[in-house]
Every structure is written in C-alpha cells, then in structure tokens.
Design a protein around this motif. Structure first.
Motif, PDB file in Angstrom:
ATOM      1  N   ARG A   1     -11.441  46.660 139.957  1.00  0.00           N
ATOM      2  CA  ARG A   1     -11.299  46.158 139.657  1.00  0.00           C
ATOM      3  C   ARG A   1     -10.612  45.170 138.604  1.00  0.00           C
ATOM      4  O   ARG A   1     -11.338  43.749 138.263  1.00  0.00           O
ATOM      5  N   THR A   2     -10.377  46.087 137.143  1.00  0.00           N
ATOM      6  CA  THR A   2      -9.774  45.704 136.537  1.00  0.00           C
ATOM      7  C   THR A   2      -8.500  44.683 136.862  1.00  0.00           C
ATOM      8  O   THR A   2      -8.000  44.480 136.416  1.00  0.00           O
ATOM      9  N   LEU A   3      -7.669  45.658 138.125  1.00  0.00           N
ATOM     10  CA  LEU A   3      -6.580  44.471 138.912  1.00  0.00           C
ATOM     11  C   LEU A   3      -7.350  42.903 139.492  1.00  0.00           C
ATOM     12  O   LEU A   3      -6.181  42.455 139.726  1.00  0.00           O
ATOM     13  N   ARG A   4      -8.232  43.041 140.351  1.00  0.00           N
ATOM     14  CA  ARG A   4      -8.825  41.463 140.050  1.00  0.00           C
ATOM     15  C   ARG A   4      -9.050  41.137 139.150  1.00  0.00           C
ATOM     16  O   ARG A   4      -8.207  40.130 139.425  1.00  0.00           O
TER      17      ARG A   4
ATOM     18  N   ALA B   1      -0.188  43.607 146.156  1.00  0.00           N
ATOM     19  CA  ALA B   1      -0.229  45.074 146.925  1.00  0.00           C
ATOM     20  C   ALA B   1      -1.316  45.407 147.436  1.00  0.00           C
ATOM     21  O   ALA B   1      -1.872  46.320 148.254  1.00  0.00           O
ATOM     22  N   LEU B   2      -1.351  46.181 146.314  1.00  0.00           N
ATOM     23  CA  LEU B   2      -2.760  47.468 145.943  1.00  0.00           C
ATOM     24  C   LEU B   2      -4.188  46.553 146.764  1.00  0.00           C
ATOM     25  O   LEU B   2      -4.656  47.298 147.042  1.00  0.00           O
ATOM     26  N   LEU B   3      -4.342  45.849 146.149  1.00  0.00           N
ATOM     27  CA  LEU B   3      -5.694  44.819 146.407  1.00  0.00           C
ATOM     28  C   LEU B   3      -5.637  44.935 147.974  1.00  0.00           C
ATOM     29  O   LEU B   3      -6.820  44.677 148.716  1.00  0.00           O
ATOM     30  N   ASP B   4      -4.415  44.170 148.727  1.00  0.00           N
ATOM     31  CA  ASP B   4      -4.226  43.935 150.065  1.00  0.00           C
ATOM     32  C   ASP B   4      -4.359  45.396 151.261  1.00  0.00           C
ATOM     33  O   ASP B   4      -5.061  44.952 151.767  1.00  0.00           O
ATOM     34  N   HIS B   5      -4.010  46.643 150.281  1.00  0.00           N
ATOM     35  CA  HIS B   5      -3.906  47.941 150.941  1.00  0.00           C
ATOM     36  C   HIS B   5      -4.842  47.565 150.475  1.00  0.00           C
ATOM     37  O   HIS B   5      -5.817  48.394 151.518  1.00  0.00           O
ATOM     38  N   ALA B   6      -6.030  47.631 149.980  1.00  0.00           N
ATOM     39  CA  ALA B   6      -7.459  48.193 149.654  1.00  0.00           C
ATOM     40  C   ALA B   6      -8.459  47.023 150.614  1.00  0.00           C
ATOM     41  O   ALA B   6      -9.461  47.521 151.320  1.00  0.00           O
ATOM     42  N   GLU B   7      -8.237  46.178 150.566  1.00  0.00           N
ATOM     43  CA  GLU B   7      -8.680  44.967 151.188  1.00  0.00           C
ATOM     44  C   GLU B   7      -8.818  45.549 153.184  1.00  0.00           C
ATOM     45  O   GLU B   7      -9.349  45.600 153.576  1.00  0.00           O
TER      46      GLU B   7
END
Length: 283
Positions: free
Chosen positions: A4-7, A70-76
């Motif tokens: 959430r913080t990264l978003r 990259a992290l958010l894409d991986h999480a998605e």
C-alpha cells in the motif's frame, strides 16, 4: 515496505504533486505525506525534493520507483494467478451507450497489455440503466456516467465533461455560441422509460419534468433530433453527424464519467481495472 505504501509512493512519483496524488488515491493529503515520510525513514534517504510547486524525484527515489513498479506488477500477477486458480479469470465490463469514448479505447489496450490472459466480456447497455446491470449481477464493473442512486455501490470518478444541447444543424439555436436551459423550455425533450433511475433522469432532463418522446439508446436520441427536432443533452467532445450540432450549456453541471462496482466485491481484477481506468482517462 508495504504494498500500500509503495502504491502511495508511485502515485506521488508519477504525479509529482502530493495534492494530485492524494486525489488520484481518493484520500486526503496529510496521511499521504505521513506515509511517504515513514517510507523515507525506512529507506534512510529522501525520495523527493520538495518545493512550493510540487516535488521531484531524488536519485534514490528514481531507483525505488523502478523497484516499486516491478514489485507491484509482480503482486498483481500473483493476485491474478491466484484468482485464476480459484476460477476468477473472467471480468465482465458494462459500458453505457456506444462505447466509442477514446478513454475506453485506451483502457482496453492498457488492460490487455497488463492482463493478456484474462477473458474480458463487454456488455453494452442502453440509457435506461445507468449502472449497466451491475445491481442485477450482469456485470462486475461498469463504465458509465453519474449521477444515479449509489446505494450499495462504490464509485470512482474518471473524468468530467461539459454538457451541451444537441440540435439539428438548421435549428436557429444551433448558431449560438452557448445557451441556457431556460431557452429550451418550450421544446420537446427526450424522456426515459418509467422506472428509470430518478437522479439520472432528472439530470438529463435539466432538473425538471419534460414532455417528449421516450428513448432508450443514443441512436434513438439522435434520430429523435433529426426527425422531430427533439432537444437532448449530451457530453460535448463526441463526433456528431453533419446534420446535428452541439451547443454548450452554461448553466448545466458537468457530466461525470465514472467506474462503478458493487460494494464488498473483492474480485482482484476489479482493483486492477480501476487503476488502469484511472490512468487511461487522465490522458
């Protein structure tokens, strides 16, 4: 680092302005600023250089932006794979009207790139149900226009458009630069069928009861103008046949393009759809 913080960080980095990022995230600015400060404390370095006009990324911030995306894409991707394993690999999208809005085209292309394996089903609906079958469970998410009854629904604003009156090109009023609603009171207007959402109908009738033909589709609206000289309202900016003209209304509230979904629906594909839609309609 929480996702959430990264978003939050990515939103500020892309907007380069805390206020705009807060609006995009549908939150107030103080908690967003606090979250970024906590993230900077965790990283041990400043991520943004702040100024009265906005912010710019520091060298550390630029590195984190690449990693965060990259992290958010991986999480998605992980959410989608889990959803697919659970049988949630289809997203049904309701679109009001004819679906020719450029924002819809950008959204479709961007969503295909992000989720090439998802089966997207589109349900085009007429003007009698502004939620596009959402309440009946016919769609997962709807692209439509407010206002309407939002009970048990969640709504995200995507864009606002000025509204004008659609007239025959040979109508004397079509030569005007702008008009007021009162100047159209003696004309026949579009009406929607009995039972249509009251807030929706009131908005498109200029806030008062009208007399005129009942219509269900955009095509029927345009034909009513061509054949009968009926007055109807429409967002400006869309192409009209040469026989028709749109004149801005100076005292009409703008039309809000929105994405709508059922409150409590935890389908992860909807969250991704909303993020892509927000970016697509911002351009």
């Amino acid at each position: 680092m929480e996702l959430r913080t990264l978003r939050y960080f990515v939103a500020v980095a892309e907007e380069l302005h805390f206020g705009r990022a807060a609006t995009r995230l549908h939150m107030s600015q103080p908690p967003l600023s606090r979250a970024i400060k906590h993230l900077e404390a965790d990283v041990g370095a400043l991520l943004f250089a702040r100024s009265p006009g906005g912010v710019t990324l520091t060298a550390v911030g630029a590195v984190l932006l690449d990693e965060a995306r990259a992290l958010l894409d991986h999480a998605e991707r992980a959410r989608v794979r889990v959803g697919a394993a659970a049988g949630v690999a289809t997203l049904t999208v309701g679109i009001l009207g004819d679906g020719t809005d450029p924002g819809v085209s950008r959204l479709a292309a961007a969503y295909r790139r992000r989720h090439p394996g998802i089966d997207i089903r589109v349900r085009n609906t007429d003007l009698t149900d502004p939620t596009c079958g959402l309440r009946a469970g016919a769609v997962d998410v709807a692209l439509t226009r407010a206002p309407f009854d939002e009970t048990a629904l969640r709504v995200r604003a995507l864009r606002t458009d000025p509204v004008g009156v659609v007239l025959r090109a040979d109508d004397p009023l079509a030569r005007r630069d702008r008009l007021r609603l009162a100047e159209l009171n003696d004309r026949p207007w579009f009406r929607f069928p009995r039972g249509t959402d009251a807030r929706w109908q009131s908005y498109w009738n200029g806030g008062r009861p009208r007399e005129g033909p009942v219509v269900r589709t955009v095509h029927e609206c345009l034909q009513a103008v061509l054949w009968n000289g009926t007055v109807g309202l429409a967002p400006l900016g869309h192409d009209l046949p040469a026989e028709l003209a749109g004149v801005p209304l100076v005292d009409m509230a703008p039309s809000r393009m929105v994405a709508v979904w059922n409150e409590g629906d935890a389908n992860p594909l909807i969250r991704s759809f909303l993020d892509v839609a927000t970016a697509a309609f911002r351009h």
